[in-house]
Design an enzyme around this catalytic site. Structure first.
Site, short mmCIF file in Angstrom:
data_model
loop_
_atom_site.label_atom_id
_atom_site.label_comp_id
_atom_site.label_asym_id
_atom_site.label_seq_id
_atom_site.Cartn_x
_atom_site.Cartn_y
_atom_site.Cartn_z
N CYS A 65 2.71 7.98 14.58
CA CYS A 65 4.13 7.74 14.80
C CYS A 65 4.88 7.98 13.50
CB CYS A 65 4.34 6.31 15.28
SG CYS A 65 6.07 5.84 15.47
N CYS A 68 6.31 4.36 12.11
CA CYS A 68 5.50 3.25 11.61
C CYS A 68 4.09 3.62 11.19
CB CYS A 68 5.46 2.12 12.63
SG CYS A 68 4.49 2.50 14.11
N CYS A 114 5.95 4.20 21.21
CA CYS A 114 4.95 3.66 20.31
C CYS A 114 4.91 2.16 20.57
CB CYS A 114 5.32 3.95 18.85
SG CYS A 114 4.28 3.11 17.66
N CYS A 117 6.16 -0.04 17.30
CA CYS A 117 7.54 -0.13 16.83
C CYS A 117 8.59 0.24 17.88
CB CYS A 117 7.73 0.74 15.59
SG CYS A 117 7.70 2.52 15.93
N CYS A 137 4.11 14.45 27.32
CA CYS A 137 5.05 15.43 26.81
C CYS A 137 5.84 14.74 25.69
CB CYS A 137 5.95 15.87 27.96
SG CYS A 137 7.03 17.24 27.58
#
Length: 147
Positions: A65, A68, A114, A117, A137
């Site tokens: 991510c 984070c 995510c 976060c 996607c």
């Protein structure tokens, strides 16, 4: 291995708890993210299709991510969906991604976030390759390749 039925159940009944949580204020996110990263990840934006070379890169590696640093996808699960966004068949761990029913734009989709976060990543669809049948996607700007 997750399948569509399990994804729908998570989106409707609640997600798996993440290994950790990262929470920041809007100003803290703005300080660490580019304008485009912020727009996509923090306000559920979408990058233009085919705007990233990440769609055509298939070298081994891990994607995290951009907000984070949580590990999200392994390149071994990446495939060319032809949609204009990087696509994966599975997250690196079942609890790395959270799911949210998304009824915007006059359709029903499953948003992917995510789980650490709450960054908007993209959507998951039931039209991916076997064995999972899933197509995550993902906006390339929400990912950072780290390995």
């Amino acid at each position: 291995m997750l399948n569509w039925k399990e994804v729908i159940k998570l989106a409707k009944e609640g997600n798996l708890p993440p290994d950790k949580r990262v929470e920041k204020s809007e100003s803290e996110w703005r300080e660490i993210l580019s304008d485009e990263e912020y727009r996509v990840t923090r306000t559920a934006g979408t990058e233009r299709p085919f705007s990233s070379q990440m769609c055509t890169l298939f070298e081994p590696g891990i994607y995290e991510c951009v907000c984070c640093g949580t590990l999200l996808f392994d390149a071994s699960e990446k495939f060319d969906s032809g949609t204009g966004w990087p696509s994966f068949t599975q997250p690196i761990k079942e609890n790395a991604i959270s799911y949210n029913a998304d009824t915007s734009h006059g359709m029903v989709r499953v948003e992917t976030l995510c789980s650490t976060c709450d960054a908007h990543l993209g959507h998951v669809f039931p039209d991916g390759p076997a064995p999972s049948g899933l197509r995550y996607c993902i906006n390339a700007v929400s990912l950072k390749k780290v390995h």
